[in-house]
Design an enzyme around this catalytic site. Structure first.
Site, PDB file in Angstrom:
ATOM      1  CB  CYS A 123      -0.990  -0.050   1.154  1.00 57.98           C
ATOM      2  SG  CYS A 123      -2.327   1.126   0.931  1.00 57.98           S
ATOM      3  CG  HIS A 160      -3.898  -3.277   2.873  1.00 60.65           C
ATOM      4  ND1 HIS A 160      -2.929  -2.875   3.759  1.00 60.65           N
ATOM      5  CD2 HIS A 160      -4.420  -2.147   2.349  1.00 60.65           C
ATOM      6  CE1 HIS A 160      -2.875  -1.567   3.799  1.00 60.65           C
ATOM      7  NE2 HIS A 160      -3.756  -1.095   2.943  1.00 60.65           N
ATOM      8  CD  GLU A 178      -1.860  -5.893   5.243  1.00 52.30           C
ATOM      9  OE1 GLU A 178      -1.438  -6.312   4.132  1.00 52.30           O
ATOM     10  OE2 GLU A 178      -2.078  -4.681   5.470  1.00 52.30           O
TER      11      GLU A 178
HETATM   12  N1  LIG Z   1      -3.910   2.943   3.244  1.00 46.64           N
HETATM   13  C1  LIG Z   1      -3.037   3.915   2.909  1.00 46.64           C
HETATM   14  O1  LIG Z   1      -2.272   4.394   3.711  1.00 46.64           O
HETATM   15  C2  LIG Z   1      -3.072   4.392   1.500  1.00 46.64           C
HETATM   16  C3  LIG Z   1      -1.861   5.158   1.112  1.00 46.64           C
HETATM   17  C4  LIG Z   1      -2.174   6.585   0.696  1.00 46.64           C
HETATM   18  N2  LIG Z   1      -2.352   7.473   1.876  1.00 46.64           N
HETATM   19  C5  LIG Z   1      -3.435   6.614  -0.172  1.00 46.64           C
HETATM   20  O2  LIG Z   1      -4.441   7.150   0.271  1.00 46.64           O
HETATM   21  O3  LIG Z   1      -3.424   6.111  -1.306  1.00 46.64           O
END
Ligand SMILES: NC(=O)CC[C@H](N)C(=O)O
Length: 196
Positions: free
Chosen positions: A77, A178, A180
């Site tokens: 991510c 993700h 996980e």
């Molecule tokens: N879950 C996250 O941290 C995503 C990474 C980034 N902040 C986004 O919004 O794409």
């Protein structure tokens, strides 16, 4: 096999650790550079904001370390996004491992909610991460920024428009989703990474 999870100001370190435990793997969660260098595989997790996180990584010399590593590394991510050249999230210059941008989703229709939070299937999977993966299996995404399809793209999904669900270059692997948090499908992807 020594598995290390990079400990920094990210948000999903312990959910990654718990997923590894479900696979019977005791990982070391550490910021110790010698331990990270000595690991057989490294996971670079991430939930958070690109600019703040890049400042933290640079202040701790973790940016240089990540670029020095030559064992398999999996970015997840935000981890994937920080491995790119630049992110529109905070106008942040990132690690530049993948020569591509991270761009903000722009809704095209009312129903295109951002952040993208949901389960998607993948197409064009072309990495050992996806051994045994079938086109009707789902993985979980939660993000407001995306990586356009590029020469390092290792899987594609479609939300508002196609984008990179995974990247691969040399020893560097990365998923926008993700694993996980993607149930048994995600566990298989993690196991494929551990078996590289
Ligand atoms: N879950 C996250 O941290 C995503 C990474 C980034 N902040 C986004 O919004 O794409």
């Amino acid at each position: 096999m020594k598995i290390a999870v990079i400990k920094y100001n990210a948000g999903n370190i312990y959910s990654v650790d718990y997923a590894l435990k479900r696979l019977g793997v005791e990982a070391v969660i550490t910021a110790d550079k010698d331990v990270l260098r000595a690991a057989d595989k490294v996971i670079f997790p991430g939930v958070g904001e690109a600019e703040t996180t890049m400042k933290f990584l640079r202040a701790n010399g973790m940016d240089t370390l990540i670029k020095e590593l030559r064992q398999p590394l999996l970015g997840i991510c935000l981890g994937m996004q920080l491995m790119c050249r630049h992110s529109e999230e905070g106008d942040a210059d990132c690690l530049g491992i993948f020569d591509t941008e991270v761009k903000r989703f722009v809704s095209q229709k009312h129903e295109d909610k951002v952040p993208h939070m949901g389960w998607n299937t993948l197409t064009e999977t072309n990495s050992a991460l996806f051994k045994g993966f079938t086109k009707d299996e789902f993985v979980y995404f939660v993000h407001s920024f995306y990586v356009p399809v590029n020469e390092c793209t290792a899987a594609v999904t479609d939300y508002i428009h196609p984008f990179s669900a995974a990247l691969h270059k040399d020893n560097y692997y990365a998923t926008q989703f993700h694993p996980e948090k993607s149930g048994s499908v995600g566990e298989r992807i993690l196991r494929n990474f551990l078996e590289l």
